[in-house]
Design an enzyme around this catalytic site. Structure first.
Site, mmCIF file in Angstrom:
data_model
loop_
_atom_site.group_PDB
_atom_site.id
_atom_site.type_symbol
_atom_site.label_atom_id
_atom_site.label_comp_id
_atom_site.label_asym_id
_atom_site.label_seq_id
_atom_site.Cartn_x
_atom_site.Cartn_y
_atom_site.Cartn_z
ATOM 1 N N HIS A 98 0.804 -1.227 0.000
ATOM 2 C CA HIS A 98 0.000 0.000 0.000
ATOM 3 C C HIS A 98 0.834 1.273 0.000
ATOM 4 C CE1 HIS A 98 -4.551 0.771 0.839
ATOM 5 N NE2 HIS A 98 -4.103 1.422 -0.219
ATOM 6 N N ASP A 125 -10.246 -0.966 3.056
ATOM 7 C CA ASP A 125 -9.089 -1.427 3.816
ATOM 8 C C ASP A 125 -9.525 -1.761 5.244
ATOM 9 O OD1 ASP A 125 -6.455 -1.565 5.009
ATOM 10 O OD2 ASP A 125 -5.736 -0.082 3.569
ATOM 11 N N HIS A 127 -7.431 -1.225 7.572
ATOM 12 C CA HIS A 127 -6.630 -0.250 8.306
ATOM 13 C C HIS A 127 -6.905 1.162 7.776
ATOM 14 C CE1 HIS A 127 -4.365 -4.088 8.026
ATOM 15 N NE2 HIS A 127 -4.185 -3.913 9.318
ATOM 16 N N ASP A 129 -4.378 3.549 7.612
ATOM 17 C CA ASP A 129 -3.166 3.991 6.903
ATOM 18 C C ASP A 129 -2.986 5.513 6.961
ATOM 19 O OD1 ASP A 129 -2.815 1.312 6.368
ATOM 20 O OD2 ASP A 129 -3.394 1.424 4.264
ATOM 21 N N HIS A 142 3.756 1.452 4.604
ATOM 22 C CA HIS A 142 2.451 1.159 3.981
ATOM 23 C C HIS A 142 1.296 1.570 4.910
ATOM 24 C CE1 HIS A 142 1.607 -3.210 5.648
ATOM 25 N NE2 HIS A 142 2.105 -2.412 6.573
ATOM 26 N N ASP A 227 -7.363 -2.556 -0.896
ATOM 27 C CA ASP A 227 -6.355 -3.347 -0.179
ATOM 28 C C ASP A 227 -6.933 -4.754 0.010
ATOM 29 O OD1 ASP A 227 -4.841 -4.530 2.011
ATOM 30 O OD2 ASP A 227 -4.201 -2.527 2.588
ATOM 31 N N ASP A 229 -6.670 -6.705 2.297
ATOM 32 C CA ASP A 229 -7.162 -6.985 3.652
ATOM 33 C C ASP A 229 -8.508 -6.321 3.961
ATOM 34 O OD1 ASP A 229 -6.608 -4.370 4.704
ATOM 35 O OD2 ASP A 229 -4.554 -4.952 5.141
ATOM 36 N N GLU A 272 -1.390 -4.820 -1.900
ATOM 37 C CA GLU A 272 -1.080 -5.733 -0.791
ATOM 38 C C GLU A 272 -1.200 -7.214 -1.146
ATOM 39 O OE1 GLU A 272 0.275 -5.174 2.271
ATOM 40 O OE2 GLU A 272 0.372 -2.996 2.074
HETATM 41 N N1 LIG Z 1 -1.675 -1.099 4.158
HETATM 42 C C1 LIG Z 1 -1.638 -1.844 5.215
HETATM 43 N N2 LIG Z 1 -1.798 -3.138 5.149
HETATM 44 N N3 LIG Z 1 -1.395 -1.239 6.345
HETATM 45 C C2 LIG Z 1 -1.282 -1.902 7.595
HETATM 46 C C3 LIG Z 1 -0.810 -0.978 8.653
HETATM 47 C C4 LIG Z 1 -0.766 -1.660 9.978
HETATM 48 C C5 LIG Z 1 -0.392 -0.772 11.146
HETATM 49 N N4 LIG Z 1 -1.384 0.257 11.353
HETATM 50 C C6 LIG Z 1 0.977 -0.135 10.929
HETATM 51 O O1 LIG Z 1 1.032 1.030 10.715
HETATM 52 O O2 LIG Z 1 1.966 -0.819 10.941
HETATM 53 MN MN LIG Z 2 -3.774 -0.569 3.471
#
Ligand SMILES: NC(=[NH2+])NCCC[C@H](N)C(=O)O
Ligand SMILES: [Mn+2]
Length: 308
Positions: A98, A125, A127, A129, A142, A227, A229, A272
């Site tokens: 990402h 997503d 998350h 981000d 990411h 994403d 996820d 991702e």
């Molecule tokens: N694009 C993603 N999969 N991001 C996940 C981030 C997970 C967590 N918030 C971090 O900053 O490490």
């Molecule tokens: Mn993400």
């Protein structure tokens, strides 16, 4: 759907987190038949192949941040590629993790500013981000693209954001893992957000319809960042940051079908995908199917295919 000029841009970014493998994503998406699926729907497809980052001085293993120079170099390259591709069609960024969206979103936002239309972003997503390099606990970049493109400070060594995306133009859908520092920043922000609890209660269609209506009313450009996820790990295992309780197959398709019906999408990230973690290509195939839904495939014209 009116035919589009789809521009596939391979972005094998793997510097946004420690677990390697997303660099194989673009080729897995090609192998799963992305271009063919789009052509079957009547679109023209041009595949630009894989980009590489701008030259950069190698990252050391010291420091809290993981590979900041490499990610900054990718960001510069992708921003320019995104801005250029917007002149010619609908870019689809084949990730890559990402962190690629620092560049893709920055680039499309510059193009939107040039043609004097507002840029909107739909972030699908688990998350948010929304970290900055300072607030990130993991040091994985990411987790920062929305922090970067909204113009949060602390991105030293990265290209300056000349056209930040206004917070109120961003919609997060599918949230179920937000770090404490992100939560605090989000609560102070005007970013629209719909977590899985809300999606359970209201369904995914209503919050999405509200956002799409808002984009349409503003004559906006819409960047969609998908994403892996966002989806439940039971149907999309090929991702390093799985969070149980994600979108189902039908929720994923419904989102994409509604995006298609709105005719608003002007650019797309597929991010991702880590083919090393996939099971016989099922996640790559699902991303292709979801992209097809966003680009005009109807729920009733999915052919039955017998695989030998
Ligand atoms: N694009 C993603 N999969 N991001 C996940 C981030 C997970 C967590 N918030 C971090 O900053 O490490
Ligand atoms: Mn993400």
């Amino acid at each position: 759907m009116t035919p589009n000029d789809c521009i596939l841009i391979g972005a094998p970014v793997d510097s946004g987190k420690r677990r390697a493998g997303c660099l194989m994503g673009p080729d897995a998406l090609r192998t799963a038949g992305l271009a063919e699926a789009l052509r079957e729907l009547g679109h023209r497809v041009e595949d630009l192949g894989n980009l590489s980052p701008e030259p950069y001085s190698p990252d050391t293993e010291e420091g809290r941040l993981f590979r900041p120079n490499e990610t900054a170099a990718w960001t510069a390259r992708l921003r320019d590629a995104a801005e250029a591709a917007m002149e010619r069609g609908l870019p689809i960024f084949l990730g890559g993790d990402h962190a690629l969206s620092l560049g893709s979103v920055a680039g499309v936002a510059r193009h939107a500013a040039r043609i004097r239309r507002p840029q909107f972003v739909l972030w699908l997503d688990a998350h948010s981000d929304f970290h900055t390099p300072q607030t990130s606990g993991s040091g994985n970049l990411h987790g920062t693209p929305l922090g970067y493109v909204t113009g949060r400070s602390g991105f030293d060594g990265f290209a300056e954001i000349t056209r930040p995306v206004p917070q109120e133009n961003i919609c997060l859908l599918g949230l179920r893992s937000v770090d404490e520092a992100e939560r605090a920043a989000l609560e102070e922000s005007r970013i629209r957000r719909h977590d899985m609890r809300e999606i359970d209660e209201r369904g995914v269609a209503r919050p999405l319809a509200e956002f799409l209506e808002h984009v349409a009313a503003q004559n906006g450009m819409l960047h969609v960042s998908l994403d892996v996820d966002f989806l439940d790990p039971a149907i999309a295992p090929a991702v390093g940051t799985t969070v149980p309780g994600g979108a189902t197959m039908r929720e994923g398709h419904l989102v994409m079908e509604m995006i298609c019906d709105s005719r608003l999408m002007t650019s797309l990230d597929l991010v991702e995908l880590n083919p090393f973690l996939d099971e016989r290509g099922r996640t790559a195939h699902l991303l292709v199917e979801l992209t097809a839904s966003a680009m005009g495939r109807r729920v009733f014209d999915r052919p039955t295919r017998a695989y030998a």
